[in-house]
Scaffold this motif. Sequence first.
Motif, PDB file in Angstrom:
ATOM      1  N   GLN A   2       0.855  -1.191   0.000  1.00  0.00           N
ATOM      2  CA  GLN A   2       0.000   0.000   0.000  1.00  0.00           C
ATOM      3  C   GLN A   2       0.880   1.226   0.000  1.00  0.00           C
ATOM      4  OE1 GLN A   2      -2.538  -0.669   3.451  1.00  0.00           O
ATOM      5  NE2 GLN A   2      -4.172  -1.408   2.105  1.00  0.00           N
ATOM      6  N   SER A  22       5.191   6.726   1.123  1.00  0.00           N
ATOM      7  CA  SER A  22       5.403   5.745   2.183  1.00  0.00           C
ATOM      8  C   SER A  22       4.676   4.461   1.829  1.00  0.00           C
ATOM      9  CB  SER A  22       4.912   6.285   3.525  1.00  0.00           C
ATOM     10  OG  SER A  22       3.533   6.576   3.469  1.00  0.00           O
ATOM     11  N   SER A  24       3.577   0.321   2.914  1.00  0.00           N
ATOM     12  CA  SER A  24       3.390  -0.714   3.923  1.00  0.00           C
ATOM     13  C   SER A  24       3.443  -2.056   3.216  1.00  0.00           C
ATOM     14  CB  SER A  24       2.055  -0.525   4.640  1.00  0.00           C
ATOM     15  OG  SER A  24       0.981  -0.644   3.729  1.00  0.00           O
ATOM     16  N   ARG A  26       5.668  -6.102   3.389  1.00  0.00           N
ATOM     17  CA  ARG A  26       7.013  -6.623   3.575  1.00  0.00           C
ATOM     18  C   ARG A  26       7.824  -6.720   2.301  1.00  0.00           C
ATOM     19  NH1 ARG A  26       5.930 -11.628   7.833  1.00  0.00           N
ATOM     20  NH2 ARG A  26       4.964 -10.361   9.469  1.00  0.00           N
ATOM     21  N   GLN A  76      11.104   2.136   4.023  1.00  0.00           N
ATOM     22  CA  GLN A  76      10.013   1.866   3.091  1.00  0.00           C
ATOM     23  C   GLN A  76       9.418   3.163   2.539  1.00  0.00           C
ATOM     24  OE1 GLN A  76       8.475  -2.540   3.742  1.00  0.00           O
ATOM     25  NE2 GLN A  76       7.260  -1.063   4.881  1.00  0.00           N
ATOM     26  N   THR A  77      10.307   3.996   2.048  1.00  0.00           N
ATOM     27  CA  THR A  77       9.864   5.239   1.424  1.00  0.00           C
ATOM     28  C   THR A  77      10.599   5.466   0.106  1.00  0.00           C
ATOM     29  OG1 THR A  77      11.510   6.550   2.609  1.00  0.00           O
ATOM     30  CG2 THR A  77       9.332   6.355   3.634  1.00  0.00           C
TER      31      THR A  77
END
Length: 119
Positions: A2, A22, A24, A26, A76-77
């Motif tokens: 996401q 950003s 989400s 893994r 994670q960006t």
Amino acid sequence: VQLQASGGGLVQTGGSLRLSCSASGRTFSTYAMNWFRQAPGKAREFVAGITSTGDTTIYADFGKGRFTISRDNAGQTSDLQLNSLQPEDTAVYYCAAGRSPNGVGMDYWGKGTQVTVSS
């Protein structure tokens, strides 16, 4: 995965903005990240892309020398630095994740963030 883009706003000609996407999930680090934009009444267009490892970046001609894409897999960006902005850069900017950094075949899209450049 996401995705959520942020960082847009109103800026004067010649100004800068830093957009952030950003993520989400893994598997962020396995995807290439791309940025697109869509101006009112125009088709969506590719802006920039970066490979999953960050070792290769690709830019649309209009962004070369002005825009810089980056990523932080640990955080994670993915960011898009926009410099020397012009009114024609006004658009909604979207981030997307896919298998390539050239804007083709995106698997996931985030909601856009509005960038408005005043003259």
